[in-house]
Structures are given as structure tokens and as C-alpha cells.
Write an enzyme that holds these catalytic residues in place. Structure first.
Site, mmCIF file in Angstrom:
data_model
loop_
_atom_site.group_PDB
_atom_site.id
_atom_site.type_symbol
_atom_site.label_atom_id
_atom_site.label_comp_id
_atom_site.label_asym_id
_atom_site.label_seq_id
_atom_site.Cartn_x
_atom_site.Cartn_y
_atom_site.Cartn_z
ATOM 1 C CD GLU A 1 14.007 1.503 8.246
ATOM 2 O OE1 GLU A 1 14.579 2.525 8.664
ATOM 3 O OE2 GLU A 1 14.509 0.369 8.315
ATOM 4 C CE LYS B 1 -2.040 2.428 3.296
ATOM 5 N NZ LYS B 1 -2.025 3.740 2.627
ATOM 6 N N GLY C 1 -4.745 4.705 5.840
ATOM 7 C CA GLY C 1 -4.004 3.877 6.790
ATOM 8 C C GLY C 1 -4.913 3.119 7.727
ATOM 9 C CD GLU D 1 9.481 13.346 11.393
ATOM 10 O OE1 GLU D 1 8.432 12.759 11.686
ATOM 11 O OE2 GLU D 1 10.342 12.869 10.628
ATOM 12 N N GLY E 1 -4.547 0.075 5.348
ATOM 13 C CA GLY E 1 -3.278 -0.239 6.012
ATOM 14 C C GLY E 1 -3.500 -1.170 7.189
ATOM 15 N N GLY F 1 -5.535 3.083 -0.301
ATOM 16 C CA GLY F 1 -6.531 3.478 0.689
ATOM 17 C C GLY F 1 -5.908 4.084 1.927
ATOM 18 C CB CYS G 1 12.933 10.318 7.199
ATOM 19 S SG CYS G 1 13.786 9.271 6.010
HETATM 20 P P1 NAD Z 1 2.205 8.023 8.122
HETATM 21 O O1 NAD Z 1 2.703 7.221 9.265
HETATM 22 O O2 NAD Z 1 1.043 8.907 8.329
HETATM 23 O O3 NAD Z 1 1.788 7.065 6.903
HETATM 24 C C1 NAD Z 1 2.689 6.164 6.310
HETATM 25 C C2 NAD Z 1 1.902 5.044 5.654
HETATM 26 O O4 NAD Z 1 1.241 4.288 6.668
HETATM 27 C C3 NAD Z 1 0.802 5.517 4.709
HETATM 28 O O5 NAD Z 1 0.700 4.618 3.628
HETATM 29 C C4 NAD Z 1 -0.434 5.436 5.590
HETATM 30 O O6 NAD Z 1 -1.636 5.278 4.870
HETATM 31 C C5 NAD Z 1 -0.137 4.205 6.404
HETATM 32 N N1 NAD Z 1 -0.842 4.131 7.693
HETATM 33 C C6 NAD Z 1 -1.276 5.154 8.465
HETATM 34 N N2 NAD Z 1 -1.883 4.667 9.576
HETATM 35 C C7 NAD Z 1 -1.803 3.319 9.500
HETATM 36 C C8 NAD Z 1 -2.235 2.263 10.346
HETATM 37 N N3 NAD Z 1 -2.872 2.502 11.495
HETATM 38 N N4 NAD Z 1 -2.000 0.994 9.964
HETATM 39 C C9 NAD Z 1 -1.339 0.731 8.819
HETATM 40 N N5 NAD Z 1 -0.920 1.693 7.965
HETATM 41 C C10 NAD Z 1 -1.136 2.975 8.305
HETATM 42 O O7 NAD Z 1 3.461 8.809 7.574
HETATM 43 P P2 NAD Z 1 3.487 9.892 6.408
HETATM 44 O O8 NAD Z 1 2.876 11.149 6.926
HETATM 45 O O9 NAD Z 1 2.981 9.283 5.154
HETATM 46 O O10 NAD Z 1 5.071 10.096 6.208
HETATM 47 C C11 NAD Z 1 5.835 10.970 6.959
HETATM 48 C C12 NAD Z 1 6.572 10.246 8.056
HETATM 49 O O11 NAD Z 1 7.357 9.193 7.500
HETATM 50 C C13 NAD Z 1 7.562 11.137 8.772
HETATM 51 O O12 NAD Z 1 7.462 10.886 10.157
HETATM 52 C C14 NAD Z 1 8.911 10.681 8.249
HETATM 53 O O13 NAD Z 1 9.989 10.904 9.118
HETATM 54 C C15 NAD Z 1 8.660 9.236 8.059
HETATM 55 N N6 NAD Z 1 9.635 8.665 7.132
HETATM 56 C C16 NAD Z 1 10.600 7.846 7.623
HETATM 57 C C17 NAD Z 1 11.565 7.318 6.772
HETATM 58 C C18 NAD Z 1 12.632 6.402 7.273
HETATM 59 O O14 NAD Z 1 13.272 5.749 6.457
HETATM 60 N N7 NAD Z 1 12.866 6.290 8.556
HETATM 61 C C19 NAD Z 1 11.522 7.631 5.413
HETATM 62 C C20 NAD Z 1 10.523 8.488 4.950
HETATM 63 C C21 NAD Z 1 9.576 9.000 5.821
#
Ligand code: NAD
Length: 490
Positions: free
Chosen positions: A258, A183, A216, A393, A220, A214, A292
Site C-alpha cells: 500500500e 514493525k 527500515g 507526493e 525492516g 527500528g 495517503c
Molecule cells: P516509508 O516507506 O519511509 O516507511 C514505512 C515503513 O517502512 C516504516 O516502518 C519504515 O521503517 C519501513 N522501511 C523503510 N525502509 C524499509 C526497507 N528497506 N525495508 C523494510 N522496511 C522499510 O514511509 P513513511 O515515510 O513512514 O510513510 C509515508 C508514506 O506512506 C507516504 O508515501 C504515504 O503515501 C504512504 N502511505 C500509504 C498508505 C496507503 O494505504 N497506500 C497509507 C499511509 C501512508
């Protein structure tokens, strides 16, 4: 599918299940925004548990034969996918830029080539991946380790580097012989959708990769909760990672998380000043600061602090904010209105937190794209490392700067954080380099560089930045189950 269809203004993205493009079973759709102009340009499925189950069934069936393929067969298909991504680089870059708001040049030079490199790298890595054997002298036994694919695995990725991070998970998973239910972020689903077509063209067997779109909390969560999906590779926010762990850990799934970062960029007087300055502008604002690994806390040795402050603000003031489809801009649009407001919130509390805005801080109105989500690159001087601006962050074009007096203080400030993803160190002192490399509580330390990525290296964070490592053989270890075989001989 018409591959240039994303250029139209009413694009319906579909799920990719068993090699076919299908609508969500419950006909539930989300709006897809173009952040450069703040308008809806398409629809994305909000897939239900039933859609995830359908994707799982396709993956489970495909696994029966995919697990029997040779590494060479898998490798050849991955290389075809990589080559097709490169063939379509301009189409994919335009789609990524439109969906995410990132400058088209960045998508063309970094995001899409890296997506191709992910497939290329794991196509080669799998042919070199081997497991251990131990001759157990005295026991008259030989032990060896079988590394077998896990079965069906789940890959969930964020919006900031959409195709880049999506493929970073999928490529090792399928290279190792797994089948995938994946996803992408609901905020940037477009290039993942286009990838389905590429996989068909490359001859990836039906069901090896299934992409469900879809939210999260619906799609998700359904992937994470599925009883037969054996592992979850997740990249996203720290709070989401904790929610995922709460569901997946009691089900004894393998988990790679991650998560977020608040990375220190530590600058000493003895560094190569010009090189540091150019890299610091990039590490602060590339992709609108939505990486990130961006160095969002800049710590500068007191002796050069005044000069740094002056020169840095000067450089930042030269950056051009504009529509991401323009070639001459440095900073595009933030990914969504909600995210713009979140970033602006932190700017607005700066004064209450004892911060001083040295540059930026305001939304930008771009001519011809007046409703887009634009923000000035922003530099805030802070006095206290414990303030929200330095501890939470922000994930936008906002950096803080503060001085330090000694190595010990710099190290203390750098480590005084719940996060531990990466750190950047600017110095030419070898002893200091080794001391900081040992003591920094992060998964990555860049010395006199930033974002140099060799895909063989372990990638991931300490503390609240995650659990586990991806990259190189670490990813192939994650996506395989080690089994010890012990044979005693007479
Ligand atoms: P997010 O956690 O809101 O969403 C990430 C993904 O998870 C999306 O596909 C979302 O739909 C899904 N998701 C959300 N809630 C979920 C749940 N309860 N169960 C399963 N899936 C779920 O993050 P974002 O806003 O898309 O991205 C930004 C964040 O990602 C920042 O905190 C950034 O630091 C982090 N990030 C980390 C890395 C790394 O390698 N450590 C790389 C890129 C981004």
C-alpha cells in the site's frame, strides 16, 4: 509497565517478544522526538537481525498452537483487545498526538477508535469467512478449498496513522490464525509499544504478536529478508515498496504493498457547493495533509474556478495552526524536522514551476512551542499538470489548484499521474459519475464524499500506489493460503 510513562521525558520503548518487553540485543537505540516542541523525549530500539530472529522464533513456536485455535477463541481475544483500546482511548490518543504531532482531537475521534474498530471488524469477519466448494459434474468429483494460515507473517507500517495502520494489518493476520513479527515506524513507535501491554491484558497467547522497533534499513530489511517469514504486508512510500519487492519477490513471498498517492479532487459546477467546500478543506489538510488519501491536486471546472479560489482561500485562512495538545486547533505539527524541510522544498520551488502561492507557504512559530515543526496550510495555483508539485507526493499541508474546461480534460488531468490510489469526484450528474467511476485509474473513487470508510470494502491502489488489496475478506484472503482439495467418488 507504567502505562502513563509516556508522559515522562525519558521514555525507553522496548521490543515486545514472546509476550515480554525486552531491550534490543545489541543495545542500539534511536532518539524519539516530540514534533510539537522539537525535542527528544525518549529512546526506541534499533533492532538487529538477531532481535528479528528472536521474534521469529517466538512467533513460529506460538503458531503451532495458535493455528489450532477455533475462530471463536480468536474472535473473543480480538474483541477484548478492541475493548481495551477503547478503555484506554485517552491515554493512547495523548501518546499518538505527542509522538506524531497530530491534533489530540483527531487522535481521539479518528485514530484510536479506528484501531479498536480494526480488531472489532476482523473479530467478526473471521467468523463469516468461508471458502468455495465446486461440484465437478461429469468428473464425479467434488472440489473444495481449504484456506489455511500462512504461518509467520511480517507487517510493516508508516508514521502518518501509526496505531490505525499498524492494527489494520495485525488484526486480520492474527484473526486468520497467523503469528506476526511487526514493525511500526521508528518515527512514531509509541502506541505500538503500548499495544503490547494491551495484548497481554487481553490474554493473547505469548508469541502470537511480536513487535520489533527500528529503522527500515536494519529492522525492516531483516523482516523482509527473513527466509521463513511467508508474507509481507507493507504500507509506506513507493520507493520503499519497490525496495521491499526487490528482496521479497525472488523469495516468492506473498506481498501486499500500500504505497504513495497524488490524489485528484475533481470539482464540477453542478455539485453541492457547501458540502464540497467543507469536505475539500478536510481532504486537503486533515492530519497536516499527511494522509495517503488526501486530495492534493484540486481540479475545478472553469465556470466556478474564480469563486472556488476565493472561497477556498478564505476557508483555509481560518484554520488554526497550533500545539497538537490544544483542543481548538485544526493543524498540528508535521511529524519530523526532515519531513518539514521536504515539504518546504516543494513550496520553495513553486515559483520556478510556474506556481503562484495563494495562501500560506511559511513555517509557523507557535508561542510556547517555538522549536516545533509547524507549517501554514498552503494553497498553490499551478498551470501545468506536469510540474513537480502536481506529479510528486508532497505528503504535507500543501494543495495545488487548477481549472479544467471539460469532462475529457478533467479525466485526462486526473489520470496523468504515476500514482493511482484514490480520487474524489464532486458532481450530481449520474452519467458523469458512472463514466468517471469507470475511467479513473485509482483503487478508490469517492463521489460527493471523502474518507468514508466501510471496512468491508477492498482498499488499495493502482499503478505506483501499490499491489494487492487490504480490507474485508481481501485481507483474510491475503493472510491465508488457498489449497484445492479434489475428491473423486465412485
Ligand atoms: P516509508 O516507506 O519511509 O516507511 C514505512 C515503513 O517502512 C516504516 O516502518 C519504515 O521503517 C519501513 N522501511 C523503510 N525502509 C524499509 C526497507 N528497506 N525495508 C523494510 N522496511 C522499510 O514511509 P513513511 O515515510 O513512514 O510513510 C509515508 C508514506 O506512506 C507516504 O508515501 C504515504 O503515501 C504512504 N502511505 C500509504 C498508505 C496507503 O494505504 N497506500 C497509507 C499511509 C501512508
Amino acid at each position: 509497565m507504567n502505562k502513563t510513562a509516556f508522559k515522562t521525558n525519558n521514555m525507553k520503548i522496548q521490543n515486545y517478544i514472546n509476550g515480554e518487553f525486552v531491550n534490543p540485543i545489541q543495545d542500539d537505540w534511536l532518539e524519539n522526538y516530540n514534533p510539537a516542541i522539537g525535542e527528544v523525549y525518549g529512546q526506541t530500539p534499533n533492532s538487529s537481525i538477531e532481535d528479528v530472529e528472536k521474534a521469529y522464533q517466538a512467533a513460529a513456536t506460538a503458531f503451532l498452537s495458535w493455528r489450532q485455535t477455533t475462530v471463536v477463541e480468536r474472535s473473543e481475544i480480538l474483541i477484548k483487545i478492541a475493548n481495551l483500546i477503547l478503555d484506554k482511548i485517552h491515554l493512547l490518543a495523548a501518546a499518538e498526538s505527542k509522538d506524531n504531532g497530530k491534533p489530540i482531537g483527531l487522535a481521539t475521534e479518528i485514530d484510536i477508535p479506528r484501531a479498536a474498530a480494526n480488531f472489532q471488524f476482523f473479530a467478526n469477519a473471521i467468523t463469516q469467512f468461508s471458502s468455495e466448494a465446486h461440484e465437478s459434474i461429469g468428473m464425479h468429483a467434488v472440489n473444495f478449498t481449504l484456506r489455511q494460515p500462512l504461518g509467520v507473517v511480517g507487517c510493516i507500517s508508516p508514521w502518518n496513522l501509526p496505531l490505525y495502520l499498524f492494527t489494520w494489518k495485525i488484526a486480520p493476520a492474527i484473526a486468520a490464525g497467523n503469528c506476526v513479527v511487526a514493525k511500526p515506524s521508528e518515527i512514531t513507535p509509541m502506541t505500538a509499544f503500548l499495544l503490547g501491554d494491551i495484548c497481554n491484558e487481553a490474554g493473547l497467547p505469548k508469541g502470537v504478536l511480536n513487535i520489533v522497533h527500528g529503522l527500515g534499513n536494519t529492522t525492516g530489511k531483516a523482516i523482509v529478508s527473513h527466509p521463513n517469514i511467508k508474507a509481507i504486508s507493507f504500507t509506506g512510500g513507493t520507493e520503499t515498496g519497490a525496495q521491499i519487492a526487490r528482496i521479497a519477490a525472488p523469495m516468492f513471498k506473498k506481498l501486499s504493498l500500500e504505497l504513495g498517492g497524488k490524489n485528484p479532487n475533481i470539482i464540477f459546477q453542478d455539485c453541492n457547493y457547501e458540502k464540497m467546500m467543507a469536505a475539500t478543506v478536510r481532504s486537503s489538510f486533515t492530519n497536516q495533509g499527511q494522509i495517503c488519501l488526501c486530495g492534493s491536486r484540486i481540479l475545478v471546472e472553469k465556470t466556478i474556478y474564480a469563486q472556488f479560489k476565493n472561497d477556498f482561500v478564505q476557508r483555509v485562512s481560518d484554520l488554526i495552526v497550533g500545539n497538537p495538545s490544544a483542543e481548538n486547533i485544526n493543524i498540528g505539527a508535521l511529524v519530523s524536522k526532515a519531513h518539514l524541510e521536504k515539504v518546504k522544498f516543494y513550496i520553495d520551488i513553486a515559483a520556478d514551476e510556474g506556481g503562484v502561492i495563494l495562501f500560506g507557504g511559511n513555517k509557523v512559530v507557535v508561542e510556547g512551542s517555538e522549536h516545533g515543526y509547524y507549517l501554514q496550510p498552503t494553497v498553490i495555483e499551478v498551470a501545468d499538470n506536469k510540474c513537480k508539485l502536481n506529479q510528486e507526493e508532497i505528503f504535507g499541508p500543501v494543495v495545488t489548484i487548477m481549472p479544467f474546461n471539460s469532462d475529457a480534460e478533467a479525466l485526462h488531468l486526473a489520470n496523468e499521474s504515476r500514482y493511482g490510489l484514490s480520487a474524489t469526484l464532486w458532481t450530481n450528474n449520474l452519467n458523469r459519475t458512472l463514466q468517471f467511476s469507470k475511467e479513473l485509474q485509482t483503487g478508490i473513487v469517492w463521489v460527493n464524499s471523502w474518507m468514508l470508510r466501510d471496512l468491508r470494502t477492498p482498499f488499495g491502489g493502482q499503478k505506483d500506489s501499490g499491489v494487492g488489496r487490504e480490507g474485508g475478506f481481501e485481507a483474510l484472503r491475503f493472510f491465508t493460503e488457498p489449497k484445492n482439495i479434489c475428491i473423486q467418488y465412485e
